[in-house]
Write a protein that holds these residues in place. Structure first.
Motif, PDB file in Angstrom:
ATOM      1  N   GLU A   6      17.984 -57.663 -42.138  1.00 29.00           N
ATOM      2  CA  GLU A   6      16.751 -57.465 -42.896  1.00 29.00           C
ATOM      3  C   GLU A   6      16.466 -58.679 -43.769  1.00 29.00           C
ATOM      4  N   LEU A  20       8.741 -56.486 -45.486  1.00 24.44           N
ATOM      5  CA  LEU A  20      10.122 -56.495 -45.031  1.00 24.44           C
ATOM      6  C   LEU A  20      10.159 -56.733 -43.525  1.00 24.44           C
ATOM      7  N   CYS A  22      13.011 -56.886 -40.075  1.00 28.25           N
ATOM      8  CA  CYS A  22      14.345 -56.534 -39.583  1.00 28.25           C
ATOM      9  C   CYS A  22      14.431 -56.949 -38.125  1.00 28.25           C
ATOM     10  N   TRP A  36      12.394 -47.448 -41.177  1.00 33.60           N
ATOM     11  CA  TRP A  36      12.837 -47.917 -42.478  1.00 33.60           C
ATOM     12  C   TRP A  36      13.194 -46.687 -43.313  1.00 33.60           C
ATOM     13  N   THR A  77      11.934 -56.899 -33.387  1.00 35.03           N
ATOM     14  CA  THR A  77      11.770 -56.908 -34.846  1.00 35.03           C
ATOM     15  C   THR A  77      10.830 -55.799 -35.296  1.00 35.03           C
ATOM     16  N   TYR A  94      16.684 -49.883 -45.965  1.00 36.06           N
ATOM     17  CA  TYR A  94      17.527 -50.054 -44.791  1.00 36.06           C
ATOM     18  C   TYR A  94      16.706 -49.942 -43.514  1.00 36.06           C
ATOM     19  N   CYS A  95      16.999 -50.831 -42.593  1.00 37.28           N
ATOM     20  CA  CYS A  95      16.392 -50.791 -41.271  1.00 37.28           C
ATOM     21  C   CYS A  95      17.273 -49.946 -40.349  1.00 37.28           C
ATOM     22  N   GLY A 112      20.847 -51.712 -40.668  1.00 41.57           N
ATOM     23  CA  GLY A 112      20.978 -52.995 -41.321  1.00 41.57           C
ATOM     24  C   GLY A 112      21.788 -52.868 -42.589  1.00 41.57           C
ATOM     25  N   THR A 115      18.225 -54.241 -48.019  1.00 46.14           N
ATOM     26  CA  THR A 115      17.606 -55.280 -48.836  1.00 46.14           C
ATOM     27  C   THR A 115      16.994 -54.625 -50.069  1.00 46.14           C
TER      28      THR A 115
END
Length: 121
Positions: A6, A20, A22, A36, A77, A94-95, A112, A115
């Protein structure tokens, strides 16, 4: 091995925007649903937005009208555009992706590292 990385988090004032990203990498055959989630201190991890392979989207009520999830299948992505951010949006984001790797028939669940998004009032 599959990795989700991310980027795009940070500190922003209320009313501001963030995007954002990822990116998934590794031995990827297919990517299904991407999403997400976010987790604020002391709270559970909650879904923010999801997008399936047909780009059908779903949003948490708290972010509807302010966030847009999208994906670029060629780049593996997923993105989250967040506008009119509020202090209550502060969390680690979080992804998530459901990914079928080479040689398997099932989709594994991958996350992920997270972030941080901080919205100041």
């Amino acid at each position: 091995q599959v990795q989700l990385v991310e980027s795009g988090g940070g500190l922003v004032q209320a009313g501001g925007s963030l995007r954002l990203s990822c990116a998934a990498s590794g031995s990827i055959r297919n990517i299904g649903t991407m999403a997400w989630y976010r987790q604020a201190p002391g709270k559970q991890r909650d879904m923010v937005a999801t997008i399936d392979v047909a780009s059908t989207t779903n949003y948490a009520d708290s972010v509807k009208g302010r966030c847009t999830i999208s994906r670029d299948n060629g780049k593996n992505t997923v993105y989250l555009e967040m506008n009119n951010l509020k202090p209550e949006d502060t969390a680690v984001y979080y992804c998530f992706a459901a990914i079928r790797t080479g040689g398997t028939l099932i989709y594994g669940h991958y996350w992920g590292q997270g972030t941080q998004v901080t919205v100041s009032s």
